[in-house]
Write an enzyme that holds these catalytic residues in place. Structure first.
Site, PDB file in Angstrom:
ATOM      1  N   HIS A 199      -3.746 -15.440 -11.256  1.00 53.57           N
ATOM      2  CA  HIS A 199      -2.438 -15.193 -10.253  1.00 53.57           C
ATOM      3  C   HIS A 199      -2.223 -16.513  -9.209  1.00 53.57           C
ATOM      4  CE1 HIS A 199       0.468 -12.344  -9.260  1.00 53.57           C
ATOM      5  NE2 HIS A 199      -0.067 -12.620  -8.162  1.00 53.57           N
TER       6      HIS A 199
ATOM      7  N   GLY B 100       0.476  -0.628  -0.142  1.00 57.12           N
ATOM      8  CA  GLY B 100      -0.107   0.426   0.017  1.00 57.12           C
ATOM      9  C   GLY B 100       0.782   1.229   0.356  1.00 57.12           C
TER      10      GLY B 100
ATOM     11  N   ASN C  74      -7.745 -13.952   4.903  1.00 50.08           N
ATOM     12  CA  ASN C  74      -7.457 -12.365   4.025  1.00 50.08           C
ATOM     13  C   ASN C  74      -8.844 -11.787   3.468  1.00 50.08           C
ATOM     14  OD1 ASN C  74      -5.180 -11.543   4.283  1.00 50.08           O
ATOM     15  ND2 ASN C  74      -4.988 -11.694   2.276  1.00 50.08           N
TER      16      ASN C  74
ATOM     17  N   VAL D  37      -6.113  -5.994  -4.778  1.00 54.25           N
ATOM     18  CA  VAL D  37      -4.375  -6.586  -4.721  1.00 54.25           C
ATOM     19  C   VAL D  37      -4.221  -7.466  -4.177  1.00 54.25           C
ATOM     20  CG1 VAL D  37      -4.004  -4.491  -5.935  1.00 54.25           C
ATOM     21  CG2 VAL D  37      -2.777  -5.452  -3.547  1.00 54.25           C
ATOM     22  N   SER D  38      -4.992  -7.591  -2.261  1.00 51.44           N
ATOM     23  CA  SER D  38      -4.519  -8.928  -1.574  1.00 51.44           C
ATOM     24  C   SER D  38      -5.119 -10.661  -2.527  1.00 51.44           C
ATOM     25  CB  SER D  38      -5.691  -8.626  -0.123  1.00 51.44           C
ATOM     26  OG  SER D  38      -6.324  -7.235  -0.548  1.00 51.44           O
TER      27      SER D  38
ATOM     28  N   ARG E 291       1.699 -13.952   2.027  1.00 57.35           N
ATOM     29  CA  ARG E 291       2.565 -14.867   2.655  1.00 57.35           C
ATOM     30  C   ARG E 291       3.750 -15.239   3.100  1.00 57.35           C
ATOM     31  NH1 ARG E 291       2.862 -18.008  -3.048  1.00 57.35           N
ATOM     32  NH2 ARG E 291       3.373 -15.859  -4.444  1.00 57.35           N
TER      33      ARG E 291
END
Ligand code: APR
Length: 327
Positions: free
Chosen positions: A193, A29, A113, A136-137, A100
């Site tokens: 992803h 962020g 999350n 993006v998490s 991670r």
């Protein structure tokens, strides 16, 4: 003579436009907020976190670089989980969540999350009901689907960042392997992803020549594997935390394309509804980005095996996304 500020130091700054909020003032962020501020495109960048003091301190620090870097965008830090000051954001980038640790897969983060992303999404829907949301998490595809559900926003206004990053990693590896400028390399990855990332060698070029003409098939395969494991390679080296320089570059470019209504075509995680004969799933594909988020999915030519890989990826993420409503 004193060094001139990078943007020329002119008091005649160009018009700044809109507000972007970055939720989560961790590594991802804060670097995203810095990049967005340095673009000097937004009027305001708001950086928020549940931690008190961290976003305020980072915002102050970034603002103090303005005279040196020569940007007028103001950064506002909001801690303690408050959304005061974020109201009416044009774009919200969601980076809140845990990263991670070595040996973990992105899926190992899902329960923690999901709780964070759901709570953030509900707050965003309440305070910035017209925003374009960039998630993006991780795990990315699932968190993007969850953010859409929890905001209730139209699907084209909620997208995820992954393809830009995976593609950038692939391009970097190809440029390094061949010893050529990175600007001469074009690559593409689609799909998820994660394990079902789909590199698309048929759409990769070096100085406009097909990648297959300049690099042996087994070397391409090695670079594809390294790209697929690109995030894990960084995590293993860092030992604590995950990558953020390249990821933040990708997320910030997406936010810039939105506020500039640029129509840039980039690989993003978006809702696919019929393209490639795939429907009803958030998946990494190329899309045209503008003020309303995803204007349209851009369907490119793929080989039979690439198309099969994309469909396989769609089924893998569909199965996982089916469960996000219960998280
Ligand atoms: N609201 C706002 N911020 C939150 C919340 C919440 N509900 N929950 C956690 N945070 C904040 C944390 O306080 C922390 O400052 O999110 C930040 C996460 O920062 P880091 O631990 O540094 O993680 P980072 O590397 O930034 O990664 C964030 O991006 O790439 C993904 O997998 C990664 O999901 C992870 C996310």
């Amino acid at each position: 003579m004193a060094e001139q500020p990078r943007n020329g130091g002119s008091s005649q700054s160009r018009a700044l436009n809109g507000k972007v909020t970055v939720v989560g003032a961790g590594f991802y962020g804060s670097t995203t907020a810095l990049r967005l501020a340095e673009y000097d495109v937004f009027e305001t960048v708001v950086l928020t976190d549940i931690v008190e003091g961290k976003p305020e301190g980072l915002a102050l620090d970034i603002n103090q670089s303005r005279p040196i870097e020569g940007f007028e965008t103001k950064v506002v830090g909001v801690g303690g989980g408050s959304y005061e000051g974020t109201e009416g954001s044009d774009v919200v980038v969601v980076t809140a969540g845990v990263p991670r640790k070595p040996g973990m897969s992105r899926m190992d983060l899902i329960e923690t999350n999901a709780g964070i992303v759901r709570q953030v999404a509900e707050n965003v829907a309440r305070t910035s009901p017209d925003a374009v949301v960039i998630v993006v998490s991780n795990p990315l595809d699932e968190m993007t689907a969850l953010a859409q559900l929890a905001t209730g926003f139209p699907k084209q206004r909620v997208m995820g960042q992954a393809g830009m990053l995976d593609t950038a990693r692939f391009s970097h590896f190809v440029a390094e392997e061949l010893g050529v400028p990175v600007a001469s390399v074009r690559t593409l990855t689609l799909g998820s992803h994660g394990d079902t990332m789909v590199p698309v060698p048929s759409r990769c070029t070096v100085d406009s020549k097909p990648l297959a003409d300049v690099l042996a098939a087994d070397r391409i395969e090695d670079l594809v594997t390294r790209t697929r494991n690109g995030g894990a390679e960084v995590v293993a080296l860092l030992k604590t935390g995950s990558a953020y320089y390249a990821p933040s570059a990708a997320a910030a470019r997406m936010a810039k394309a939105v506020i500039e209504d640029s129509g840039a075509v980039m690989p993003v995680c978006t809702w696919v509804d019929g393209e490639y004969d795939i429907s009803g799933v958030y998946l990494g594909v190329e899309a045209e980005i503008g003020r309303e988020g995803v204007r349209r999915v851009v369907q490119g030519d793929l080989t039979e095996s690439e198309l099969a890989g994309l469909r396989e990826a769609a089924e893998a993420v569909r199965a996982k996304q089916a469960d996000v409503a219960d998280l």
